[in-house]
Write an enzyme that holds these catalytic residues in place. Structure first.
Site, short mmCIF file in Angstrom:
data_model
loop_
_atom_site.label_atom_id
_atom_site.label_comp_id
_atom_site.label_asym_id
_atom_site.label_seq_id
_atom_site.Cartn_x
_atom_site.Cartn_y
_atom_site.Cartn_z
N LEU A 36 36.53 76.74 -3.61
CA LEU A 36 37.05 75.43 -4.03
C LEU A 36 38.38 75.07 -3.38
CD1 LEU A 36 36.09 75.45 -7.83
CD2 LEU A 36 34.80 74.52 -5.91
N ILE A 55 34.76 84.25 0.78
CA ILE A 55 34.04 85.08 1.74
C ILE A 55 34.93 86.22 2.25
CG2 ILE A 55 32.45 83.27 2.47
CD1 ILE A 55 34.20 82.83 4.94
N ALA A 78 34.13 77.15 6.07
CA ALA A 78 35.08 77.20 7.18
C ALA A 78 36.24 76.27 6.86
CB ALA A 78 34.43 76.78 8.49
N SER A 120 30.47 75.06 16.15
CA SER A 120 31.11 73.78 16.44
C SER A 120 31.08 73.52 17.93
CB SER A 120 32.57 73.80 15.95
OG SER A 120 33.28 72.68 16.43
N TYR A 143 40.47 77.46 16.46
CA TYR A 143 39.25 77.23 15.69
C TYR A 143 38.02 77.48 16.56
CZ TYR A 143 35.60 74.68 13.15
OH TYR A 143 34.44 74.32 12.51
N VAL A 187 38.33 62.57 10.70
CA VAL A 187 39.06 61.32 10.91
C VAL A 187 38.46 60.14 10.13
CG1 VAL A 187 37.77 60.75 13.03
CG2 VAL A 187 40.04 59.78 12.68
N PHE A 204 46.56 59.49 17.22
CA PHE A 204 47.36 60.28 18.15
C PHE A 204 46.99 59.88 19.58
CE2 PHE A 204 47.24 62.80 14.28
CZ PHE A 204 48.57 63.18 14.14
N GLU A 272 44.50 68.21 22.40
CA GLU A 272 43.10 68.17 22.02
C GLU A 272 42.26 67.76 23.22
OE1 GLU A 272 42.22 65.21 19.07
OE2 GLU A 272 43.22 63.61 20.17
#
Length: 331
Positions: A36, A55, A78, A120, A143, A187, A204, A272
């Site tokens: 949670l 986990i 995740a 991902s 990540y 986003v 950004f 990014e």
């Protein structure tokens, strides 16, 4: 006899929808595990067996596997904040890598038939476009590095212990039940939350970075069905929309869906990938067509839901590990 499945992150956005799909089919008993930290009890299907826990708790994972003798593990838990992951490396690897290894160990030890993992497209990094599964991953953030490490662990577990797996690489999934109060990821949810609060949308850079946004209805059913598809065994699939838009275009579409205009505020560009969208040819061959929900339609659905739950408070991440070069607005 019913199948037995563990869904990690079962109270989260993606997890809750996969739980619903599994229960809708009626042939699976589901245990949802969630701490949670990013999910909500309200997301939980009332008929699911819910266990609040992490986990990272090895003894709990082993206890659940011993008690329920799961046929399948759907590992969806995740903390998927790509940009923030540079600055929370220890937290990122604990939650996205070590937690995953705990589950892989249990899957091997308790003879799980298939391990379904949501990776991902962050594993690709700034790769050639459209990104496809045959490319050599070159993740650029912590990540993506963690997700790719888990993928490699699953390949090794198959080779050494014959653990079957299916890996999905979703991208920019949005929709109902998303945690719109998280200011660091998702986003679409961030924009909707800002609009409901009457605040400017923060972008950004110049906003010309492109992404392909996918409604949850075009992702969750396929993840749920993967264990029943022999051709999905030990394969990796991109899953998501074939159509990409700029963040500037997205901002306009979200304001249209929410029926309210707010100013747009541009901040310094952050670290990014500029353009990220994928080929789904391999996915279509095995799972059929997807991306049936258009972006305006999906945003409209999510807007109705967002208005019904109202704005949520955005919280600062409590334990930033590196503050050097932290993006403007996150300090």
């Amino acid at each position: 006899m019913k199948k037995k499945a563990l869904v990690t992150g079962g109270a989260g956005f993606l997890g809750a929808h996969v739980v619903d799909e599994l229960l809708r089919n009626g042939d699976t008993d589901v245990v949802a595990l969630d701490d949670l930290s990013g999910g909500f009890r309200d997301n939980l299907n009332p008929t699911v067996t819910f266990v609040e826990g992490s986990i990272l708790d090895v003894s709990l994972i082993n206890q659940l596997c011993e008690q329920y003798q799961f046929d399948y593990i759907y590992h969806l838990a995740a903390y998927a904040a790509e940009g923030l992951s540079h600055f929370i490396k220890r937290f990122n690897y604990q939650n996205n890598l070590i937690g995953s290894v705990n589950l892989i160990n249990a899957a091997v030890n308790y003879d799980v038939k298939r391990f379904v993992f949501t990776s991902s497209i962050a594993v690709y990094g700034a790769n050639q476009l459209p990104m496809h599964e045959a490319l050599t991953p070159m993740p650029e953030d912590s990540y993506g590095i963690a997700k790719y490490a888990v993928e490699q662990e699953l390949v090794a577990a198959k080779r050494l212990f014959d653990l079957d797996y299916t890996i999905f690489r979703p991208h920019n999934v949005y929709g109902e039940l998303q945690n719109i109060g998280d200011k660091y990821r998702n986003v679409v949810g961030i924009f909707m939350n800002k609009i409901m609060q009457g605040e400017p949308l923060v972008i950004f850079g110049d906003g010309e970075q492109t992404r392909a946004f996918t409604h949850i209805a075009d992702v969750a059913p396929h993840i749920a069905s993967a264990v029943d598809i022999p051709q999905a065994s030990c394969e990796i699939f991109n899953v998501g929309s074939d159509k990409h838009v700029s963040v500037n275009e997205l901002a306009d579409l979200v304001m249209t869906a929410m029926e309210k205009e707010v100013p747009v505020k541009y901040l310094r560009e952050r670290e990014e990938v500029k353009h990220a969208y994928c080929s789904h040819e391999k996915f279509h061959k095995v799972f059929g067509t997807t991306s049936q929900v258009t972006l305006p339609e999906g945003l409209g659905r999510m807007a109705v839901w967002a208005k019904s739950v109202g704005a949520r408070t955005s919280k600062l991440f409590d334990d930033i590990e590196i503050r050097k070069n932290l993006p403007e607005g996150w300090k």
